[in-house]
Design a protein around this motif. Structure first.
Motif, PDB file in Angstrom:
ATOM      1  N   GLN A 181      -0.173  -4.191 -11.436  1.00 39.76           N
ATOM      2  CA  GLN A 181      -1.497  -3.328 -11.113  1.00 39.76           C
ATOM      3  C   GLN A 181      -1.339  -2.300 -10.092  1.00 39.76           C
ATOM      4  OE1 GLN A 181      -4.580  -6.182 -10.123  1.00 39.76           O
ATOM      5  NE2 GLN A 181      -6.088  -4.539  -9.853  1.00 39.76           N
ATOM      6  N   ILE A 182      -1.991  -1.333 -10.256  1.00 36.91           N
ATOM      7  CA  ILE A 182      -2.148  -0.106  -9.253  1.00 36.91           C
ATOM      8  C   ILE A 182      -3.599   0.110  -9.124  1.00 36.91           C
ATOM      9  CG2 ILE A 182      -1.480   2.216  -8.792  1.00 36.91           C
ATOM     10  CD1 ILE A 182       0.943   1.866 -10.484  1.00 36.91           C
ATOM     11  N   ASP A 183      -4.355   0.044  -8.154  1.00 37.17           N
ATOM     12  CA  ASP A 183      -5.729   0.129  -8.011  1.00 37.17           C
ATOM     13  C   ASP A 183      -5.929   1.622  -8.261  1.00 37.17           C
ATOM     14  OD1 ASP A 183      -6.320  -2.174  -6.913  1.00 37.17           O
ATOM     15  OD2 ASP A 183      -6.680  -1.342  -4.916  1.00 37.17           O
ATOM     16  N   SER A 184      -7.072   1.953  -9.007  1.00 32.24           N
ATOM     17  CA  SER A 184      -7.596   3.160  -9.529  1.00 32.24           C
ATOM     18  C   SER A 184      -7.942   4.296  -8.618  1.00 32.24           C
ATOM     19  CB  SER A 184      -8.560   3.142 -10.747  1.00 32.24           C
ATOM     20  OG  SER A 184      -9.755   2.710 -10.031  1.00 32.24           O
ATOM     21  N   ALA A 185      -8.397   3.589  -7.349  1.00 33.28           N
ATOM     22  CA  ALA A 185      -8.875   4.461  -6.538  1.00 33.28           C
ATOM     23  C   ALA A 185      -8.030   4.237  -4.903  1.00 33.28           C
ATOM     24  CB  ALA A 185     -10.425   4.315  -6.091  1.00 33.28           C
ATOM     25  N   ALA A 228      -4.342   5.396   0.698  1.00 31.70           N
ATOM     26  CA  ALA A 228      -3.081   4.378   0.189  1.00 31.70           C
ATOM     27  C   ALA A 228      -3.563   3.845  -1.084  1.00 31.70           C
ATOM     28  CB  ALA A 228      -2.152   3.679   1.009  1.00 31.70           C
ATOM     29  N   TYR A 229      -2.652   3.728  -2.170  1.00 24.87           N
ATOM     30  CA  TYR A 229      -3.303   2.918  -3.117  1.00 24.87           C
ATOM     31  C   TYR A 229      -2.707   1.506  -3.116  1.00 24.87           C
ATOM     32  CZ  TYR A 229      -4.759   6.888  -5.571  1.00 24.87           C
ATOM     33  OH  TYR A 229      -5.608   7.977  -6.078  1.00 24.87           O
ATOM     34  N   LYS A 230      -3.467   0.371  -3.464  1.00 17.17           N
ATOM     35  CA  LYS A 230      -2.963  -0.923  -3.413  1.00 17.17           C
ATOM     36  C   LYS A 230      -2.109  -1.242  -4.629  1.00 17.17           C
ATOM     37  CE  LYS A 230      -4.630  -5.713  -3.099  1.00 17.17           C
ATOM     38  NZ  LYS A 230      -5.672  -6.431  -2.916  1.00 17.17           N
ATOM     39  N   VAL A 231      -1.014  -1.785  -4.461  1.00 15.32           N
ATOM     40  CA  VAL A 231       0.020  -1.935  -5.690  1.00 15.32           C
ATOM     41  C   VAL A 231       0.324  -3.389  -5.660  1.00 15.32           C
ATOM     42  CG1 VAL A 231       2.191  -1.546  -6.894  1.00 15.32           C
ATOM     43  CG2 VAL A 231       1.017   0.259  -5.730  1.00 15.32           C
ATOM     44  N   SER A 232      -0.064  -4.325  -6.877  1.00 18.03           N
ATOM     45  CA  SER A 232       0.529  -5.594  -6.826  1.00 18.03           C
ATOM     46  C   SER A 232       1.739  -6.013  -7.701  1.00 18.03           C
ATOM     47  CB  SER A 232      -0.728  -6.392  -7.310  1.00 18.03           C
ATOM     48  OG  SER A 232      -1.802  -6.182  -6.542  1.00 18.03           O
ATOM     49  N   ALA A 233       2.695  -6.766  -7.397  1.00 18.64           N
ATOM     50  CA  ALA A 233       3.798  -7.144  -8.165  1.00 18.64           C
ATOM     51  C   ALA A 233       3.767  -8.571  -8.150  1.00 18.64           C
ATOM     52  CB  ALA A 233       5.000  -6.255  -7.807  1.00 18.64           C
ATOM     53  N   THR A 234       4.624  -9.106  -9.034  1.00 18.57           N
ATOM     54  CA  THR A 234       4.865 -10.508  -9.119  1.00 18.57           C
ATOM     55  C   THR A 234       6.463 -10.566  -9.153  1.00 18.57           C
ATOM     56  OG1 THR A 234       4.878 -10.395 -11.491  1.00 18.57           O
ATOM     57  CG2 THR A 234       2.999 -11.116 -10.186  1.00 18.57           C
ATOM     58  N   THR A 235       6.872 -11.526  -8.483  1.00 21.92           N
ATOM     59  CA  THR A 235       8.369 -11.981  -8.715  1.00 21.92           C
ATOM     60  C   THR A 235       8.675 -13.559  -8.552  1.00 21.92           C
ATOM     61  OG1 THR A 235      10.488 -11.437  -7.716  1.00 21.92           O
ATOM     62  CG2 THR A 235       8.624 -11.916  -5.944  1.00 21.92           C
ATOM     63  N   ALA A 236       9.721 -14.006  -8.647  1.00 21.65           N
ATOM     64  CA  ALA A 236      10.161 -15.534  -8.678  1.00 21.65           C
ATOM     65  C   ALA A 236      11.016 -15.704  -7.561  1.00 21.65           C
ATOM     66  CB  ALA A 236      10.632 -15.907 -10.023  1.00 21.65           C
ATOM     67  N   THR A 296      -7.429   3.566  -0.878  1.00 18.57           N
ATOM     68  CA  THR A 296      -8.107   2.740   0.261  1.00 18.57           C
ATOM     69  C   THR A 296      -7.803   3.645   1.618  1.00 18.57           C
ATOM     70  OG1 THR A 296      -7.566   0.498  -0.614  1.00 18.57           O
ATOM     71  CG2 THR A 296      -8.240   0.699   1.814  1.00 18.57           C
ATOM     72  N   ALA A 297      -9.106   3.735   2.306  1.00 18.84           N
ATOM     73  CA  ALA A 297      -8.679   4.738   3.441  1.00 18.84           C
ATOM     74  C   ALA A 297      -8.238   3.911   4.811  1.00 18.84           C
ATOM     75  CB  ALA A 297     -10.311   5.377   3.849  1.00 18.84           C
ATOM     76  N   PHE A 298      -7.117   4.448   5.217  1.00 15.79           N
ATOM     77  CA  PHE A 298      -6.451   3.958   6.519  1.00 15.79           C
ATOM     78  C   PHE A 298      -6.404   5.036   7.574  1.00 15.79           C
ATOM     79  CE2 PHE A 298      -4.620   1.355   3.279  1.00 15.79           C
ATOM     80  CZ  PHE A 298      -4.865   0.015   3.730  1.00 15.79           C
ATOM     81  N   LYS A 299      -6.282   4.883   8.565  1.00 12.00           N
ATOM     82  CA  LYS A 299      -6.394   5.778   9.720  1.00 12.00           C
ATOM     83  C   LYS A 299      -5.076   6.889   9.447  1.00 12.00           C
ATOM     84  CE  LYS A 299      -6.373   2.648  13.436  1.00 12.00           C
ATOM     85  NZ  LYS A 299      -5.924   2.076  14.598  1.00 12.00           N
ATOM     86  N   GLU A 300      -4.047   6.071   9.045  1.00 15.08           N
ATOM     87  CA  GLU A 300      -2.875   7.225   8.760  1.00 15.08           C
ATOM     88  C   GLU A 300      -3.026   7.953   7.413  1.00 15.08           C
ATOM     89  OE1 GLU A 300      -2.336   3.663   8.700  1.00 15.08           O
ATOM     90  OE2 GLU A 300      -2.004   3.598  10.831  1.00 15.08           O
ATOM     91  N   GLY A 301      -4.178   7.572   6.750  1.00 16.42           N
ATOM     92  CA  GLY A 301      -4.328   8.416   5.400  1.00 16.42           C
ATOM     93  C   GLY A 301      -4.607   7.760   4.167  1.00 16.42           C
ATOM     94  N   TYR A 360       0.879  -1.055   0.032  1.00 16.90           N
ATOM     95  CA  TYR A 360       0.015   0.058   0.078  1.00 16.90           C
ATOM     96  C   TYR A 360       0.794   1.269  -0.067  1.00 16.90           C
ATOM     97  CZ  TYR A 360      -3.983  -3.119   0.533  1.00 16.90           C
ATOM     98  OH  TYR A 360      -4.985  -3.898   0.421  1.00 16.90           O
ATOM     99  N   ILE A 361       0.878   1.988  -1.001  1.00 16.48           N
ATOM    100  CA  ILE A 361       1.670   3.055  -1.125  1.00 16.48           C
ATOM    101  C   ILE A 361       0.926   4.478  -0.938  1.00 16.48           C
ATOM    102  CG2 ILE A 361       3.116   4.485  -3.076  1.00 16.48           C
ATOM    103  CD1 ILE A 361       4.030   1.414  -2.371  1.00 16.48           C
ATOM    104  N   PRO A 362       1.377   5.479  -0.032  1.00 16.73           N
ATOM    105  CA  PRO A 362       0.721   6.608   0.350  1.00 16.73           C
ATOM    106  C   PRO A 362       0.161   7.267  -1.086  1.00 16.73           C
ATOM    107  CG  PRO A 362       2.534   6.122   1.902  1.00 16.73           C
ATOM    108  CD  PRO A 362       2.686   5.193   0.532  1.00 16.73           C
ATOM    109  N   SER A 363      -0.789   8.046  -0.822  1.00 14.73           N
ATOM    110  CA  SER A 363      -1.126   8.881  -2.021  1.00 14.73           C
ATOM    111  C   SER A 363      -0.332   9.892  -2.380  1.00 14.73           C
ATOM    112  CB  SER A 363      -2.616   9.636  -1.661  1.00 14.73           C
ATOM    113  OG  SER A 363      -3.817   8.678  -1.333  1.00 14.73           O
ATOM    114  N   THR A 364       0.322  10.356  -1.553  1.00 20.68           N
ATOM    115  CA  THR A 364       1.611  11.390  -1.754  1.00 20.68           C
ATOM    116  C   THR A 364       2.927  10.731  -2.642  1.00 20.68           C
ATOM    117  OG1 THR A 364       2.742  10.956   0.462  1.00 20.68           O
ATOM    118  CG2 THR A 364       1.160  12.771   0.282  1.00 20.68           C
ATOM    119  N   GLN A 365       2.749   9.285  -2.633  1.00 15.78           N
ATOM    120  CA  GLN A 365       4.097   8.875  -3.269  1.00 15.78           C
ATOM    121  C   GLN A 365       3.636   7.964  -4.547  1.00 15.78           C
ATOM    122  OE1 GLN A 365       5.919   6.506  -0.423  1.00 15.78           O
ATOM    123  NE2 GLN A 365       6.441   8.292   0.837  1.00 15.78           N
ATOM    124  N   ILE A 366       2.343   7.995  -4.929  1.00 15.92           N
ATOM    125  CA  ILE A 366       1.958   7.201  -5.935  1.00 15.92           C
ATOM    126  C   ILE A 366       2.278   7.669  -7.242  1.00 15.92           C
ATOM    127  CG2 ILE A 366      -0.396   7.875  -6.140  1.00 15.92           C
ATOM    128  CD1 ILE A 366       0.695   4.116  -6.014  1.00 15.92           C
TER     129      ILE A 366
END
Length: 107
Positions: free
Chosen positions: A70-74, A83-91, A76-81, A35-41
């Motif tokens: 994938q990066i969510d288009s909207a 944040a956008y959900k970012v999904s990545a894959t790796t081996a 997600t609200a947390f207590k701290e502010g 989850y990446i803060p809105s200020t850094q997305i």
């Protein structure tokens, strides 16, 4: 056992009671969720490389490198502010395999 059903005397029909994960092997594709803060997305985009550092007691930190899928288009609200959900894959490499488990947290 899933935590939301612990202590219940009766479990409603259709409630998941467990999750089964596949065995981790070398070169197994795994998903990294962050989850990446809105200020850094604004600096992130699909296809970009990402480094995930596992936080656990090891002599040297475990670092996984993946690609953002994938990066969510909207946000997600947390207590701290927000944040956008970012999904990545790796081996997983064979050398990293002994220290990798499902549910690890990092940054």
């Amino acid at each position: 056992m899933l935590p939301d059903i612990l202590g219940m005397k009766k479990i409603p029909i259709g409630t998941p009671i467990a999750e089964i994960y596949p065995l981790l092997k070398a070169e197994t594709q795994v998903n990294l969720t962050s989850y990446i803060p809105s200020t850094q997305i604004s600096g992130m985009k699909v296809g970009q490389k990402v480094r995930f550092t596992v936080q656990q007691n090891l002599p040297k930190p475990e670092i996984l490198t993946g690609i953002i899928k994938q990066i969510d288009s909207a946000p997600t609200a947390f207590k701290e502010g927000n944040a956008y959900k970012v999904s990545a894959t790796t081996a997983i490499n064979a050398k990293d395999l002994p220290n990798i488990r499902y549910g690890l947290q990092g940054k």
